[in-house]
Design an enzyme around this catalytic site. Structure first.
Site, PDB file in Angstrom:
ATOM      1  N   HIS A   1      12.849  -8.813  17.781  1.00 54.89           N
ATOM      2  CA  HIS A   1      12.561 -10.215  17.740  1.00 54.89           C
ATOM      3  C   HIS A   1      11.601 -10.625  16.470  1.00 54.89           C
ATOM      4  CE1 HIS A   1       9.588  -8.696  20.350  1.00 54.89           C
ATOM      5  NE2 HIS A   1       8.942  -9.377  19.907  1.00 54.89           N
TER       6      HIS A   1
ATOM      7  N   HIS B   1       8.837 -13.373  14.826  1.00 57.77           N
ATOM      8  CA  HIS B   1       7.933 -14.323  15.270  1.00 57.77           C
ATOM      9  C   HIS B   1       8.103 -15.171  13.856  1.00 57.77           C
ATOM     10  CE1 HIS B   1       5.817 -12.391  18.572  1.00 57.77           C
ATOM     11  NE2 HIS B   1       6.224 -11.297  17.795  1.00 57.77           N
TER      12      HIS B   1
HETATM   13  P1  AMP Z   1       5.837  -8.816  20.629  1.00 56.11           P
HETATM   14  O1  AMP Z   1       4.658  -8.502  21.141  1.00 56.11           O
HETATM   15  O2  AMP Z   1       5.925  -8.765  19.121  1.00 56.11           O
HETATM   16  O3  AMP Z   1       6.916  -7.931  21.261  1.00 56.11           O
HETATM   17  O4  AMP Z   1       6.078 -10.390  21.098  1.00 56.11           O
HETATM   18  C1  AMP Z   1       6.701 -10.563  22.193  1.00 56.11           C
HETATM   19  C2  AMP Z   1       6.229 -12.257  22.266  1.00 56.11           C
HETATM   20  O5  AMP Z   1       7.313 -12.814  23.442  1.00 56.11           O
HETATM   21  C3  AMP Z   1       4.904 -12.628  22.641  1.00 56.11           C
HETATM   22  O6  AMP Z   1       4.446 -13.401  21.497  1.00 56.11           O
HETATM   23  C4  AMP Z   1       5.066 -13.398  23.929  1.00 56.11           C
HETATM   24  O7  AMP Z   1       4.176 -14.281  23.959  1.00 56.11           O
HETATM   25  C5  AMP Z   1       6.700 -13.730  23.996  1.00 56.11           C
HETATM   26  N1  AMP Z   1       7.054 -13.901  25.235  1.00 56.11           N
HETATM   27  C6  AMP Z   1       7.015 -13.143  26.187  1.00 56.11           C
HETATM   28  N2  AMP Z   1       7.653 -13.543  27.424  1.00 56.11           N
HETATM   29  C7  AMP Z   1       8.231 -14.778  26.937  1.00 56.11           C
HETATM   30  C8  AMP Z   1       9.284 -15.686  27.654  1.00 56.11           C
HETATM   31  N3  AMP Z   1       9.693 -15.601  28.706  1.00 56.11           N
HETATM   32  N4  AMP Z   1       9.605 -16.811  26.818  1.00 56.11           N
HETATM   33  C9  AMP Z   1       9.179 -16.931  25.347  1.00 56.11           C
HETATM   34  N5  AMP Z   1       8.473 -16.077  24.909  1.00 56.11           N
HETATM   35  C10 AMP Z   1       7.856 -14.993  25.738  1.00 56.11           C
END
Ligand code: AMP
Length: 137
Positions: free
Chosen positions: A102, A104
């Site tokens: 993903h 950001h």
């Molecule tokens: P990372 O640490 O780069 O893997 O980022 C994962 C991101 O996913 C974090 O910023 C979380 O806040 C976000 N996240 C986790 N669960 C969900 C969800 N159900 N819907 C939207 N964002 C999420």
């Protein structure tokens, strides 16, 4: 490491978990981060099952980055933000918590960003930002 098709983003892609979506096509989904590090924090994911950017086929990576650019433009226009941080974590050691690749998009500054947000954002407020981004797409 094998791709875990029960990870949160795989479940969002299958419609098993809710998401506040701002853009979707056959290959990519963009939705609001549930624990925003800044107002308007958006995630862009390819639908291709891949854990990190390093696992993603180049064609899917190329297409996803085009959508990242499209959504970033809509954020700039719709949210009237001066700068956007594009962050991509590949691997747990880098801080990746969800094992589906993903990107950001965070309307902030690298000087402002600290640790991961640890609490849920106000979902109604997040929806307002999502509508503004969608309207600018
Ligand atoms: P990372 O640490 O780069 O893997 O980022 C994962 C991101 O996913 C974090 O910023 C979380 O806040 C976000 N996240 C986790 N669960 C969900 C969800 N159900 N819907 C939207 N964002 C999420």
């Amino acid at each position: 490491m094998a791709y875990d098709d029960q990870n949160i983003f795989a479940r969002i892609l299958r419609g098993e978990l809710p998401a506040i979506k701002v853009y979707e096509d056959e290959q990519v989904l963009a939705f609001m981060d549930i624990m925003p590090q800044a107002d308007g924090h958006t995630l862009v994911i390819p639908k291709t099952p891949a854990i990190t950017l390093l696992d993603l086929p180049p064609d899917a990576a190329a297409y996803t980055i085009q959508v990242v650019q499209k959504v970033a433009n809509a954020m700039k226009k719709g949210l009237d933000v001066p700068g956007i941080v594009l962050m991509q974590l590949s691997g747990e050691s880098a801080g990746q918590t969800v094992p589906h690749v993903h990107f950001h998009l965070i309307p902030s500054s690298v000087h402002e960003l600290g640790k991961h947000a640890a609490q849920m954002g106000d979902q109604e407020k997040i929806k307002v930002f999502a509508e503004r981004i969608k309207a600018a797409l």
